[in-house]
Design a protein around this motif. Structure first.
Motif, PDB file in Angstrom:
ATOM      1  N   THR A  59     -56.039  -6.226 -32.177  1.00  0.00           N
ATOM      2  CA  THR A  59     -55.449  -5.840 -30.892  1.00  0.00           C
ATOM      3  C   THR A  59     -56.504  -5.549 -29.838  1.00  0.00           C
ATOM      4  N   PRO A  93     -50.288  -6.905 -27.685  1.00  0.00           N
ATOM      5  CA  PRO A  93     -49.523  -7.184 -28.908  1.00  0.00           C
ATOM      6  C   PRO A  93     -48.550  -6.090 -29.320  1.00  0.00           C
ATOM      7  N   ASN A  94     -48.696  -4.893 -28.771  1.00  0.00           N
ATOM      8  CA  ASN A  94     -47.775  -3.807 -29.115  1.00  0.00           C
ATOM      9  C   ASN A  94     -46.629  -3.670 -28.120  1.00  0.00           C
ATOM     10  N   ASP A 108     -48.541 -11.816 -29.366  1.00  0.00           N
ATOM     11  CA  ASP A 108     -49.822 -11.122 -29.195  1.00  0.00           C
ATOM     12  C   ASP A 108     -50.290 -11.144 -27.747  1.00  0.00           C
TER      13      ASP A 108
END
Length: 548
Positions: A59, A93-94, A108
């Motif tokens: 990440t 990505p989160n 992502d």
């Protein structure tokens, strides 16, 4: 099987065009990036002093791609101060992009529209990211392991499928995957899915610069949006997206333009990513009158529905009489507007326009493995590949539920796994499609949805029984070929039954076969659906002949 095209072909025919002012200046831009230290003396991007595989947090590592993207765009703007950046890169990505059905998938990274454009109205309290704005999803892995490559391929294909299935404005979409330094580009339209040969984003600076400039400065049409379908607003009561659809009907030497505003979606049961992507809307015209608009992607060798209807009425008049023609006309849906959608004055086409005439002749095929899973519910009037094309991606995309079934999110497709053990040189077949819109005067209820038994029987009486629609049709030498509860209607205003969806109708004497076989799976022959004879007669045993 999935086609793999060369990078040269992809950058020449598929990738969005560079701004005219930057054409021929890629080497100059790369040199400026070197002189400014964005590319180091060691020939790698400054933001990546070490390869991703030597890092710990995926990440964090690939978020640095945003630095490269911004640096490339800054150089482009310095060379041409009038360039307007229309798309921007996010590596988050989160973050879960907003999904109309509550989907929780998280790419992502993605390239998305920088701002609302084309007259679209900014909505209050909108989420920062939404699937409707994403043009180019991305997936990353630190290591180039077979499982990682396969996982990225599955996820990016799912994201691209989701974009086309969700958004009626979308014509095609692109994507990319990176495993350590190995980069692939992807393309998905209503006809074809393919990927490219890989390149090293760390050292092939010119490729990455070209990609970022093309994405950042492209117009919406070049990025896969349909200018004839514009987002208007979100209905405050239903929370549904409302669109304005422009239909340009050619009448003689003139073109009549009408803008229809969607009220609700009547059917999107076959609005998958690939295939016809048929959507049927209840719309209102500029005079406040309600109509029905059907938007779909037709195979290039298919006739237009309004032309088929006109041919049927002509043949009925010639083989029977004018009164019979009028009787048939009274039980058919009436088209009032229709067109092949144009992009910048050219009829839209999944190959001639979107792929700029590229025919994949230089591609090779990569075998894909998909684990066997139970088939999903069938979809109405869905395109089915011929037996010679059993790996058609159109059959791997999950189907949607029948009309009036509970709302569901789009299920992820079967896991896509790249088998590197072998490749074939056979040329893939691209089934080209064009974009077609037709508007019907009558807003009627299918007998599938009708709850009044009397109306259902009266509809069937006018269409199926007696000396009405089907009998007249057959006497003129025509067959409908897609009769179902979704194509027979009760028209309250006229108190009569109507028959619609003549797009598959043909003369009985016409034995021309199409490349793509179509039909309504709930009503079609099982052999046609499965592409095989299921009940072939057993060969006669010699001993049985002797016994007689």
């Amino acid at each position: 099987m999935i086609p793999e095209v060369s990078l040269e072909d992809y950058f020449t025919h598929i990738l969005l065009p560079l701004p005219e002012s930057l054409v021929g200046k890629l080497d100059l831009i790369v040199q400026i990036l070197k002189d400014s230290g964005v590319i180091t003396a060691k020939g790698r991007w400054k933001s990546f002093p070490a390869d991703p595989k030597n890092q710990k947090k995926e990440t964090v590592v690939f978020k640095k791609l945003s630095n490269i993207f911004d640096a490339v765009i800054a150089v482009g703007k310095n060379l041409d101060g009038e360039l307007e950046q229309t798309f921007e890169l996010f590596v988050e990505p989160n973050t879960v992009p907003d999904h109309p059905h509550g989907g929780k998938s998280r790419p992502d990274g993605f390239v998305k529209q920088k701002a609302r454009r084309d007259g679209e109205v900014e909505q209050k309290e909108e989420p920062p990211h939404a699937w409707f704005d994403i043009a180019h999803p991305q997936e990353f892995k630190l290591n180039e392991s077979p499982s990682g490559v396969d996982d990225d391929a599955s996820k990016v294909v799912y994201s691209m499928q989701q974009i086309l299935a969700l958004d009626p404005r979308r014509r095609f979409t692109t994507g990319s995957t990176i495993e350590n330094r190995t980069t692939r580009l992807w393309f998905l339209s209503r006809s074809i899915l393919f990927t490219t040969e890989s390149f090293d984003f760390m050292t092939d600076h010119k490729r990455l610069v070209h990609l970022y400039l093309s994405l950042a400065f492209s117009c919406s049409a070049d990025s896969g949006w349909d200018p004839s379908v514009k987002f208007s607003h979100v209905d405050p009561l239903t929370h549904k997206r409302i669109y304005e659809i422009t239909v340009n009907t050619k009448q003689g030497d003139e073109v009549v333009t009408e803008i229809y505003t969607t009220v609700s979606i009547l059917s999107e049961v076959s609005a998958d990513a690939m295939g016809r992507a048929t959507r049927v809307w209840l719309v209102v015209d500029s005079n406040g009158k309600y109509h029905v608009l059907k938007d779909l992607w037709l195979d290039r060798d298919r006739a237009l529905e309004h032309e088929i209807r006109a041919d049927i009425l002509r043949d009925v008049c010639q083989t029977q009489d004018k009164a019979t023609e009028e009787k048939l006309r009274s039980h058919m849906l009436t088209p009032i507007a229709h067109c092949k959608v144009r992009i910048e004055g050219v009829e839209d086409d999944t190959t001639a326009v979107m792929m700029r005439g590229y025919d994949l002749l230089g591609a090779r095929m990569i075998p894909f493995r998909t684990p066997p899973v139970p088939a999903g519910p069938s979809t109405q009037s869905r395109g089915l590949a011929l037996p010679s094309d059993p790996d058609s991606i159109s059959q791997s995309i999950n189907s949607r539920p029948p009309p009036n079934s509970p709302q569901q999110t789009i299920s992820p497709p079967n896991r896509v796994v790249i088998d590197r053990s072998s490749t074939k040189a056979n040329v893939p077949k691209v089934h080209a499609r064009y974009h077609y819109q037709i508007v019907f005067k009558e807003y009627a209820t299918t007998i599938y949805d009708e709850r009044n038994l009397g109306h259902i029987f009266r509809s069937m009486e006018g269409v199926i029984w007696g000396e009405y629609t089907l009998v007249i049709l057959h006497n003129a030498g025509w067959v409908h070929r897609d009769l179902s509860a979704g194509n027979v209607y009760w028209y309250t205003e006229g108190s009569r039954g109507l028959l619609g969806d003549f797009e598959y109708a043909k003369l009985r004497a016409n034995d021309i076969a199409h490349e793509i076989r179509t039909g309504t799976p709930y009503f079609m022959a099982a052999e046609t659906l499965s592409h095989a004879y299921l009940f072939q007669p057993r060969p006669v045993q010699p001993q049985l002949l002797d016994s007689h």
